[in-house]
Design a protein around this motif. Structure first.
Motif, PDB file in Angstrom:
ATOM      1  N   GLU A  47      -5.233 -12.187 -18.015  1.00  0.00           N
ATOM      2  CA  GLU A  47      -5.295 -13.622 -18.315  1.00  0.00           C
ATOM      3  C   GLU A  47      -3.913 -14.256 -18.460  1.00  0.00           C
ATOM      4  O   GLU A  47      -3.681 -15.350 -17.921  1.00  0.00           O
ATOM      5  CB  GLU A  47      -6.157 -13.874 -19.551  1.00  0.00           C
ATOM      6  CG  GLU A  47      -7.646 -13.794 -19.280  1.00  0.00           C
ATOM      7  CD  GLU A  47      -8.071 -14.636 -18.079  1.00  0.00           C
ATOM      8  OE1 GLU A  47      -7.720 -15.834 -18.030  1.00  0.00           O
ATOM      9  OE2 GLU A  47      -8.748 -14.101 -17.188  1.00  0.00           O
ATOM     10  N   ARG A  50      -2.686 -14.628 -14.973  1.00  0.00           N
ATOM     11  CA  ARG A  50      -3.416 -15.705 -14.285  1.00  0.00           C
ATOM     12  C   ARG A  50      -2.868 -17.081 -14.686  1.00  0.00           C
ATOM     13  O   ARG A  50      -2.671 -17.960 -13.844  1.00  0.00           O
ATOM     14  CB  ARG A  50      -4.907 -15.623 -14.625  1.00  0.00           C
ATOM     15  CG  ARG A  50      -5.780 -16.578 -13.790  1.00  0.00           C
ATOM     16  CD  ARG A  50      -7.144 -16.763 -14.422  1.00  0.00           C
ATOM     17  NE  ARG A  50      -7.825 -15.512 -14.652  1.00  0.00           N
ATOM     18  CZ  ARG A  50      -8.607 -14.896 -13.754  1.00  0.00           C
ATOM     19  NH1 ARG A  50      -8.781 -15.436 -12.549  1.00  0.00           N
ATOM     20  NH2 ARG A  50      -9.206 -13.757 -14.055  1.00  0.00           N
ATOM     21  N   LYS A  51      -2.621 -17.252 -15.971  1.00  0.00           N
ATOM     22  CA  LYS A  51      -2.102 -18.531 -16.454  1.00  0.00           C
ATOM     23  C   LYS A  51      -0.707 -18.814 -15.893  1.00  0.00           C
ATOM     24  O   LYS A  51      -0.360 -19.959 -15.609  1.00  0.00           O
ATOM     25  CB  LYS A  51      -2.067 -18.535 -17.977  1.00  0.00           C
ATOM     26  CG  LYS A  51      -3.445 -18.608 -18.617  1.00  0.00           C
ATOM     27  CD  LYS A  51      -3.349 -18.559 -20.132  1.00  0.00           C
ATOM     28  CE  LYS A  51      -4.750 -18.577 -20.771  1.00  0.00           C
ATOM     29  NZ  LYS A  51      -4.681 -18.455 -22.250  1.00  0.00           N
ATOM     30  N   SER A  54      -1.475 -18.310 -11.467  1.00  0.00           N
ATOM     31  CA  SER A  54      -2.702 -18.847 -10.865  1.00  0.00           C
ATOM     32  C   SER A  54      -3.629 -17.741 -10.381  1.00  0.00           C
ATOM     33  O   SER A  54      -3.255 -16.551 -10.342  1.00  0.00           O
ATOM     34  CB  SER A  54      -2.408 -19.802  -9.703  1.00  0.00           C
ATOM     35  OG  SER A  54      -2.193 -19.097  -8.489  1.00  0.00           O
ATOM     36  N   ASP A  55      -4.826 -18.140  -9.962  1.00  0.00           N
ATOM     37  CA  ASP A  55      -5.836 -17.191  -9.483  1.00  0.00           C
ATOM     38  C   ASP A  55      -5.407 -16.479  -8.203  1.00  0.00           C
ATOM     39  O   ASP A  55      -6.021 -15.475  -7.823  1.00  0.00           O
ATOM     40  CB  ASP A  55      -7.156 -17.915  -9.211  1.00  0.00           C
ATOM     41  CG  ASP A  55      -7.865 -18.326 -10.491  1.00  0.00           C
ATOM     42  OD1 ASP A  55      -7.678 -17.638 -11.515  1.00  0.00           O
ATOM     43  OD2 ASP A  55      -8.581 -19.335 -10.471  1.00  0.00           O
ATOM     44  N   ALA A  56      -4.392 -16.972  -7.542  1.00  0.00           N
ATOM     45  CA  ALA A  56      -3.966 -16.400  -6.264  1.00  0.00           C
ATOM     46  C   ALA A  56      -3.520 -14.946  -6.393  1.00  0.00           C
ATOM     47  O   ALA A  56      -3.552 -14.201  -5.405  1.00  0.00           O
ATOM     48  CB  ALA A  56      -2.832 -17.227  -5.661  1.00  0.00           C
ATOM     49  N   ILE A  58      -4.914 -12.745  -8.537  1.00  0.00           N
ATOM     50  CA  ILE A  58      -5.999 -11.953  -9.116  1.00  0.00           C
ATOM     51  C   ILE A  58      -6.990 -11.598  -8.016  1.00  0.00           C
ATOM     52  O   ILE A  58      -7.502 -12.473  -7.307  1.00  0.00           O
ATOM     53  CB  ILE A  58      -6.718 -12.719 -10.248  1.00  0.00           C
ATOM     54  CG1 ILE A  58      -5.706 -13.225 -11.284  1.00  0.00           C
ATOM     55  CG2 ILE A  58      -7.771 -11.820 -10.897  1.00  0.00           C
ATOM     56  CD1 ILE A  58      -4.879 -12.143 -11.940  1.00  0.00           C
ATOM     57  N   THR A  60     -10.521 -10.013  -6.261  1.00  0.00           N
ATOM     58  CA  THR A  60     -11.922 -10.372  -6.494  1.00  0.00           C
ATOM     59  C   THR A  60     -12.577  -9.505  -7.565  1.00  0.00           C
ATOM     60  O   THR A  60     -13.554  -9.926  -8.188  1.00  0.00           O
ATOM     61  CB  THR A  60     -12.730 -10.245  -5.187  1.00  0.00           C
ATOM     62  OG1 THR A  60     -12.561  -8.920  -4.655  1.00  0.00           O
ATOM     63  CG2 THR A  60     -12.249 -11.269  -4.166  1.00  0.00           C
ATOM     64  N   GLY A  62     -11.179  -8.696 -10.320  1.00  0.00           N
ATOM     65  CA  GLY A  62     -10.613  -9.045 -11.618  1.00  0.00           C
ATOM     66  C   GLY A  62      -9.319  -8.340 -11.952  1.00  0.00           C
ATOM     67  O   GLY A  62      -8.752  -8.544 -13.029  1.00  0.00           O
ATOM     68  N   ASP A  65      -3.768  -8.467  -8.045  1.00  0.00           N
ATOM     69  CA  ASP A  65      -3.554  -8.250  -6.615  1.00  0.00           C
ATOM     70  C   ASP A  65      -2.082  -7.876  -6.438  1.00  0.00           C
ATOM     71  O   ASP A  65      -1.207  -8.741  -6.362  1.00  0.00           O
ATOM     72  CB  ASP A  65      -3.882  -9.527  -5.840  1.00  0.00           C
ATOM     73  CG  ASP A  65      -3.805  -9.333  -4.328  1.00  0.00           C
ATOM     74  OD1 ASP A  65      -3.037  -8.464  -3.870  1.00  0.00           O
ATOM     75  OD2 ASP A  65      -4.496 -10.070  -3.603  1.00  0.00           O
TER      76      ASP A  65
END
Length: 200
Positions: A47, A50-51, A54-56, A58, A60, A62, A65
């Motif tokens: 988390e 991610r913050k 960004s989601d880029a 992470i 699929t 969870g 990447d």
């Protein structure tokens, strides 16, 4: 209890030496393993990462990447520092927790970027460097992965130079042109010297 910082360039054989030290009775604290646990699916670092990115970055499932993160962080010092600011305190806290539970005479901290970090030298009693030529490092990485020579060379270039690591070392294992048994014998001799007793 003695605290040993174990380091070496990619493809140097550091992980092999770490396993041999464990066979001799040492407790291993593996910072790479801790990092992987923190960045596995829904790990404690996901988390915050991610913050920050960004989601880029992470996957699929969870998890982090790593390929995408590598593209972002390792080509941009600012982004790399952002990632390290998230991971390093978490890794450090878990290292301290694991070391506090150790009952062996020797705790080995496997830290790939020990020299580069600048902060680990104060946390350990000695630094053990596993050394190999850059050519051999690259050949080993290619042999064990699907990396290209260019990919392996780029990682070697990002790490501390051999001379820098050797200057930081209290002991060195030159892992060049040695059989597995020869390497194991050298590790045992070093372990015996450090703990002052015979190891199995």
């Amino acid at each position: 209890m003695q605290r040993i910082g174990l380091t070496g360039g990619i493809g140097s054989g550091k992980s092999t030496v770490a396993a041999m030290l464990v066979e001799c009775g040492a407790t291993l604290v593996d910072t790479d393993a801790i990092s992987r646990a923190l960045t596995r699916p829904f790990g404690a670092a996901i988390e915050p990462i991610r913050k920050a990115f960004s989601d880029a970055v992470i996957a699929t499932d969870g998890s982090l990447d790593r390929a995408q993160m590598r593209l972002i962080a390792f080509e941009n010092p600012t982004q790399k520092a952002r990632l390290e600011a998230i991971l390093h305190p978490m890794i450090g806290a878990e290292c301290d927790r694991q070391a506090a539970k150790a009952v062996s005479q020797l705790v080995v901290f496997d830290v790939p970027l020990l020299v580069e970090s600048g902060r680990w030298r104060q946390k350990v009693d000695r630094v053990l460097v596993v050394d190999a030529t850059a050519e051999l490092q690259v050949a080993r990485v290619i042999a064990r992965s699907n990396w290209t020579e260019a990919m392996a060379l780029s990682v070697v270039a990002l790490q501390a130079t051999r001379s820098t690591r050797l200057k930081a070392a209290d002991a060195v294992i030159f892992n060049v042109a040695k059989s597995f048994d020869q390497l194991a014998d050298e590790v045992r001799v070093l372990m015996n010297h450090w703990v002052g007793r015979r190891t199995r």
